[in-house]
Design an enzyme around this catalytic site. Sequence first.
Site, PDB file in Angstrom:
ATOM      1  N   ARG A  14      65.604 -42.527   7.022  1.00 19.91           N
ATOM      2  CA  ARG A  14      64.888 -43.164   8.132  1.00 19.91           C
ATOM      3  C   ARG A  14      65.044 -42.296   9.389  1.00 19.91           C
ATOM      4  O   ARG A  14      64.124 -41.612   9.787  1.00 19.91           O
ATOM      5  CB  ARG A  14      65.419 -44.593   8.361  1.00 19.91           C
ATOM      6  CG  ARG A  14      64.497 -45.436   9.240  1.00 19.91           C
ATOM      7  CD  ARG A  14      64.708 -45.211  10.728  1.00 19.91           C
ATOM      8  NE  ARG A  14      66.094 -45.455  11.136  1.00 19.91           N
ATOM      9  CZ  ARG A  14      66.576 -45.093  12.314  1.00 19.91           C
ATOM     10  NH1 ARG A  14      65.818 -44.476  13.196  1.00 19.91           N
ATOM     11  NH2 ARG A  14      67.843 -45.315  12.618  1.00 19.91           N
ATOM     12  N   ASP A  15      66.245 -42.266   9.985  1.00 21.49           N
ATOM     13  CA  ASP A  15      66.462 -41.432  11.173  1.00 21.49           C
ATOM     14  C   ASP A  15      66.170 -39.966  10.835  1.00 21.49           C
ATOM     15  O   ASP A  15      65.606 -39.218  11.635  1.00 21.49           O
ATOM     16  CB  ASP A  15      67.908 -41.594  11.659  1.00 21.49           C
ATOM     17  CG  ASP A  15      68.052 -41.457  13.174  1.00 21.49           C
ATOM     18  OD1 ASP A  15      67.324 -40.628  13.747  1.00 21.49           O
ATOM     19  OD2 ASP A  15      68.888 -42.143  13.783  1.00 21.49           O
ATOM     20  N   HIS A  18      62.753 -38.095  11.386  1.00 24.22           N
ATOM     21  CA  HIS A  18      62.450 -37.389  12.641  1.00 24.22           C
ATOM     22  C   HIS A  18      62.654 -35.876  12.496  1.00 24.22           C
ATOM     23  O   HIS A  18      61.925 -35.077  13.085  1.00 24.22           O
ATOM     24  CB  HIS A  18      63.398 -37.853  13.755  1.00 24.22           C
ATOM     25  CG  HIS A  18      63.113 -39.217  14.284  1.00 24.22           C
ATOM     26  ND1 HIS A  18      61.951 -39.543  14.931  1.00 24.22           N
ATOM     27  CD2 HIS A  18      63.869 -40.354  14.289  1.00 24.22           C
ATOM     28  CE1 HIS A  18      61.993 -40.828  15.304  1.00 24.22           C
ATOM     29  NE2 HIS A  18      63.138 -41.331  14.929  1.00 24.22           N
ATOM     30  N   SER A 168      71.676 -44.024  21.036  1.00 25.19           N
ATOM     31  CA  SER A 168      70.442 -43.307  20.676  1.00 25.19           C
ATOM     32  C   SER A 168      70.386 -41.891  21.215  1.00 25.19           C
ATOM     33  O   SER A 168      69.822 -40.996  20.589  1.00 25.19           O
ATOM     34  CB  SER A 168      69.224 -44.061  21.211  1.00 25.19           C
ATOM     35  OG  SER A 168      69.322 -45.425  20.942  1.00 25.19           O
ATOM     36  N   HIS A 195      76.197 -46.915  15.625  1.00 25.86           N
ATOM     37  CA  HIS A 195      75.284 -45.851  15.188  1.00 25.86           C
ATOM     38  C   HIS A 195      75.393 -44.716  16.206  1.00 25.86           C
ATOM     39  O   HIS A 195      75.091 -44.907  17.382  1.00 25.86           O
ATOM     40  CB  HIS A 195      73.863 -46.418  15.147  1.00 25.86           C
ATOM     41  CG  HIS A 195      72.769 -45.426  14.873  1.00 25.86           C
ATOM     42  ND1 HIS A 195      72.223 -45.234  13.615  1.00 25.86           N
ATOM     43  CD2 HIS A 195      72.096 -44.565  15.690  1.00 25.86           C
ATOM     44  CE1 HIS A 195      71.271 -44.309  13.675  1.00 25.86           C
ATOM     45  NE2 HIS A 195      71.172 -43.890  14.929  1.00 25.86           N
ATOM     46  N   HIS A 197      74.844 -40.603  17.609  1.00 18.69           N
ATOM     47  CA  HIS A 197      74.116 -39.327  17.534  1.00 18.69           C
ATOM     48  C   HIS A 197      75.044 -38.228  18.028  1.00 18.69           C
ATOM     49  O   HIS A 197      75.968 -38.470  18.808  1.00 18.69           O
ATOM     50  CB  HIS A 197      72.807 -39.368  18.334  1.00 18.69           C
ATOM     51  CG  HIS A 197      71.696 -39.984  17.551  1.00 18.69           C
ATOM     52  ND1 HIS A 197      70.871 -39.271  16.708  1.00 18.69           N
ATOM     53  CD2 HIS A 197      71.298 -41.273  17.446  1.00 18.69           C
ATOM     54  CE1 HIS A 197      70.015 -40.090  16.137  1.00 18.69           C
ATOM     55  NE2 HIS A 197      70.244 -41.315  16.563  1.00 18.69           N
ATOM     56  N   TYR A 286      65.844 -40.403  27.079  1.00 21.10           N
ATOM     57  CA  TYR A 286      65.008 -40.416  25.875  1.00 21.10           C
ATOM     58  C   TYR A 286      64.550 -39.001  25.513  1.00 21.10           C
ATOM     59  O   TYR A 286      64.184 -38.219  26.405  1.00 21.10           O
ATOM     60  CB  TYR A 286      63.745 -41.242  26.119  1.00 21.10           C
ATOM     61  CG  TYR A 286      63.975 -42.707  26.240  1.00 21.10           C
ATOM     62  CD1 TYR A 286      63.809 -43.554  25.147  1.00 21.10           C
ATOM     63  CD2 TYR A 286      64.375 -43.252  27.445  1.00 21.10           C
ATOM     64  CE1 TYR A 286      64.023 -44.909  25.269  1.00 21.10           C
ATOM     65  CE2 TYR A 286      64.603 -44.612  27.567  1.00 21.10           C
ATOM     66  CZ  TYR A 286      64.421 -45.438  26.475  1.00 21.10           C
ATOM     67  OH  TYR A 286      64.641 -46.773  26.598  1.00 21.10           O
TER      68      TYR A 286
END
Lengths: 336, 336
Positions: A14-15, A18, A168, A195, A197, A286
């Site tokens: 899923r991730d 990207h 994120s 989660h 990163h 972002y």
Amino acid sequence: MVKRDVTVTEVALRDGSHAIGHSYTIDQVQKVAKALDEANVPYIEVSHGDGLGGSSLQYGRSKTNEMELISAAVSVCKQARVGVLLLPGIGTVEELKEAENLGARLARIATHVTEADVSKQHIQLAKELGMETVGFLMMAHMVPTEKLVEQAKLMECYGADTVYIVDSAGALLPHEVKERVKALKNQLKVNIGFHAHNNLSLAMANTLVAIEEGATWVDGSVRCLGAGAGNTQTEVLVSVLDRMNRSTGIDLYKMMDLAEEIVAPILEKPQEITKGSLILGYAGVYSSFLLHAERAAHKFNVDSRDILVELGKRRVVGGQEDMIVDVASELAKKSI
Amino acid sequence: MVKRDVTVTEVALRDGSHAIGHSYTIDQVQKVAKALDEANVPYIEVSHGDGLGGSSLQYGRSKTNEMELISAAVSVCKQARVGVLLLPGIGTVEELKEAENLGARLARIATHVTEADVSKQHIQLAKELGMETVGFLMMAHMVPTEKLVEQAKLMECYGADTVYIVDSAGALLPHEVKERVKALKNQLKVNIGFHAHNNLSLAMANTLVAIEEGATWVDGSVRCLGAGAGNTQTEVLVSVLDRMNRSTGIDLYKMMDLAEEIVAPILEKPQEITKGSLILGYAGVYSSFLLHAERAAHKFNVDSRDILVELGKRRVVGGQEDMIVDVASELAKKSI
């Protein structure tokens, strides 16, 4: 029933989409999911990188319809449960129902950290469908801990079984993770998840801190396959937790093998921390701001990094992209 | 004089030479060293990956004579000091004198963690030559903390200004780093340093723990360019320390730029945690054991990882490679 101290959800399907331009094929998903299942990974997330319904001009078109990919994963899993991510506003209840009908058993409902209220309908539907349900609070670094607790409590009261702190942008520092997990652990009854990163090379550090403070659900991606600098590298996480005598129920050697033999060949290039992913983590913004900031920097003859750092300080969110030009213009005036 | 909380030594031009088959050219070293100097990095290590005199059939031949590379680095540095690594038994006092004569101002004398006594002559010579001197205790995970303290004290009494804990295999867990740095900090008067490897994705975590416990000297490698899975990524470390309000005196944006524009193009492939580097960190063994273990595994029809884990448990060191076949043979008998 396998006894586990830590429940790992694998997000490479899923991730990780990207990282490869949402180009997963049915064959790739079947091979990866089958190997993960055989290695006893309990949960495997399969969706567009931006969740169900993410395939679009804006977020990037999927090469293969994600429902076909979900079916493909379900068809090869004997013990693992297939999960889906859904961002209300991008994915719909109809898509969640379709995924459940195809065999998905875990629903992760994701919102910006201040917008948990939009998850109510989807969390409730997922519970009605009998799915295990996660509330997923994205960009968790952007609010103080009290606000995070408030939002997590909303997801808990909607019926989520687990609430995740989602870093994120890979922007949280270990002491910030510690404070947040501790607060949630103290004030919620449901499971706490984390989660990470790796934009600041802290994915593993933060995941371990989260576990130390009581998080029992964590995400990993094989070979770091995820957005930005990728996530906590699953096969490494399993190795480290094994060394720390924390059980994941996952077969370590099989994880090492599938990472090298099945996942590594899928990567277009190895995940690393580049200038772009580093500045996103450092500024805490972002990833979609990067290109806008570079354009504005060029126009106003300022450093794009100064723009991003300022956007991070102002806690600018998606949809406020016009702020980028404003900030660039202000910086240009200051530098005269 | 720059005020720093943490003094960073950049090792991409030494440890990084492992990652590119010791192929550095004068042009590459000049470009990298000049950019590091302009970014205000205080120390730049330049040597064969295995230290002065490492160029050999056994350790890998350098494409360019390291003395020429040292001169090249010295010639472009205005503020940075060039350092050299020396492992007694590989490098000689004559080579140290030559490097000093060419302008090297930092000597790092490295021994296995149990063999600090062989560093006496070299540490004393470096001090006589007026060099800043570091004692570098490699494979520090292999001994209990008391033994590490004993060996560090030897280096201190020989005259080292700083003693480093070196996690050569990337095998230390954060709590193990904490215990070791704390003990050295309590029992030594000299500076404490820490050198990480990223085999378990813990280089950044361990470096931060070391700093938290009082280490003031740490190593980084731009873009992770180092042996195994590489070291703590310098430009990321500088970003994280900046976020934590710990000053390194290094210009963050210049570091980001040089990583992307000057160092990244030198890499043959990006550094990542592969199956090979992961098992070395998990087992805590020398990288040179990997190939031997794979050969023995093939011969005795056992898993090379079981051999490596057993070698780690037995704390087998370099020179004891005959143990690898013994272990493989024992494992084969057990599995019948």
